[in-house]
Design a protein around this motif. Structure first.
Motif, PDB file in Angstrom:
ATOM      1  N   VAL A 242       0.848  -1.199   0.000  1.00 21.46           N
ATOM      2  CA  VAL A 242       0.000   0.000   0.000  1.00 21.46           C
ATOM      3  C   VAL A 242       0.883   1.249   0.000  1.00 21.46           C
ATOM      4  CG1 VAL A 242      -1.752   1.302   1.274  1.00 21.46           C
ATOM      5  CG2 VAL A 242      -1.939  -1.190   1.080  1.00 21.46           C
TER       6      VAL A 242
ATOM      7  N   ASP B  87       1.987   2.173  -3.452  1.00 20.44           N
ATOM      8  CA  ASP B  87       0.903   2.726  -4.272  1.00 20.44           C
ATOM      9  C   ASP B  87       0.483   4.126  -3.841  1.00 20.44           C
ATOM     10  OD1 ASP B  87       0.918   0.419  -5.714  1.00 20.44           O
ATOM     11  OD2 ASP B  87      -1.014  -0.320  -4.987  1.00 20.44           O
TER      12      ASP B  87
ATOM     13  N   ALA C 177      -3.885  -6.312   2.643  1.00 23.58           N
ATOM     14  CA  ALA C 177      -3.603  -5.236   1.679  1.00 23.58           C
ATOM     15  C   ALA C 177      -4.887  -4.550   1.234  1.00 23.58           C
ATOM     16  CB  ALA C 177      -2.843  -5.778   0.476  1.00 23.58           C
TER      17      ALA C 177
ATOM     18  N   ALA D 255      -5.546  -0.713   2.209  1.00 21.64           N
ATOM     19  CA  ALA D 255      -5.716   0.230   1.099  1.00 21.64           C
ATOM     20  C   ALA D 255      -7.050   0.958   1.218  1.00 21.64           C
ATOM     21  CB  ALA D 255      -5.624  -0.499  -0.239  1.00 21.64           C
TER      22      ALA D 255
ATOM     23  N   GLN E  16      -7.391   4.911   1.847  1.00 21.24           N
ATOM     24  CA  GLN E  16      -8.142   5.703   0.867  1.00 21.24           C
ATOM     25  C   GLN E  16      -9.217   6.535   1.562  1.00 21.24           C
ATOM     26  OE1 GLN E  16     -10.944   3.680  -1.846  1.00 21.24           O
ATOM     27  NE2 GLN E  16      -9.785   4.662  -3.508  1.00 21.24           N
TER      28      GLN E  16
ATOM     29  N   ALA F  78     -10.064  -0.885  -3.897  1.00 20.31           N
ATOM     30  CA  ALA F  78      -9.325  -2.104  -3.578  1.00 20.31           C
ATOM     31  C   ALA F  78     -10.303  -3.254  -3.388  1.00 20.31           C
ATOM     32  CB  ALA F  78      -8.503  -1.898  -2.315  1.00 20.31           C
TER      33      ALA F  78
ATOM     34  N   TRP G 126      -6.574  -3.321  -7.656  1.00 20.09           N
ATOM     35  CA  TRP G 126      -7.258  -2.046  -7.823  1.00 20.09           C
ATOM     36  C   TRP G 126      -8.217  -2.176  -8.992  1.00 20.09           C
ATOM     37  CZ3 TRP G 126      -7.088   1.234  -4.067  1.00 20.09           C
ATOM     38  CH2 TRP G 126      -5.947   1.373  -3.280  1.00 20.09           C
TER      39      TRP G 126
ATOM     40  N   ILE H  42      -2.411  -4.547  -6.027  1.00 28.07           N
ATOM     41  CA  ILE H  42      -1.987  -3.580  -5.025  1.00 28.07           C
ATOM     42  C   ILE H  42      -0.485  -3.768  -4.821  1.00 28.07           C
ATOM     43  CG2 ILE H  42      -2.156  -2.938  -2.589  1.00 28.07           C
ATOM     44  CD1 ILE H  42      -5.142  -3.627  -2.746  1.00 28.07           C
TER      45      ILE H  42
END
Length: 167
Positions: free
Chosen positions: A47, A50, A106, A110, A114, A136, A145, A157
């Motif tokens: 994460v 990203d 993950a 994520a 977010q 996600a 994603w 991810i």
């Protein structure tokens, strides 16, 4: 060293680790010398990779942040961000187990990150190109994603930067 028996701990006791957002960085073992669950460290590093790309609206600098990963007496994970010096950003605890797979961890991390970016002070739409957010999801045991406009898989991810130019 194995996991402690939380039955002998007070209600406020939990194990806590601080994991730098830099990929590959070694977690700080500040939880009584016990290593954090490897799947969670791997998921948080994915994460972290990203989070540095496809930001829209505001800019979020994660450079000096560390993840705060905690496990309470019911073996439930808590997740947050800290800046050096201990200034809290947020901590979230929603019932996900420390035994979650890397893929599940993950996707959860994520999604939580977010939500915090979109609803935070900086209001960063991530990952996004404009108002079209990715989300996600776990598909075929892989953390990916998804483009919310058409449901297509954009990337796994952790490798969003590589796919970002094609999306």
């Amino acid at each position: 060293m194995g996991w402690p028996d939380f039955g002998n701990f007070s209600d406020s006791d939990m194990l806590v680790w601080h994991i730098p957002m830099q990929s590959g960085a070694v977690p700080v073992l500040d939880a009584d010398g016990i290593s954090p669950p490897g799947a969670w460290v791997e998921a948080l590093h994915a994460v972290s990779r990203d989070i540095r790309c496809l930001q829209y609206g505001g800019r979020f600098d994660s450079g000096d942040l560390v993840w705060e990963l905690s496990i309470d007496r019911s073996y439930t994970v808590g997740l947050g961000w800290l800046r050096p010096g201990g200034s809290d950003y947020w901590v979230k605890r929603e019932g996900i187990s420390m035994d979650a797979s890397c893929a599940v961890a993950a996707v959860w991390a994520a999604g939580v990150a977010q939500a915090e970016l979109i609803g935070g002070l900086e209001v960063v739409h991530w990952p996004s190109r404009g108002w079209n957010l990715l989300t996600a999801q776990l598909i075929d045991e892989l953390p990916v994603w998804i483009d919310t406009s058409d449901g297509s898989v954009i990337s796994n991810i952790g490798v969003l930067r590589e796919a970002g130019t094609d999306w």
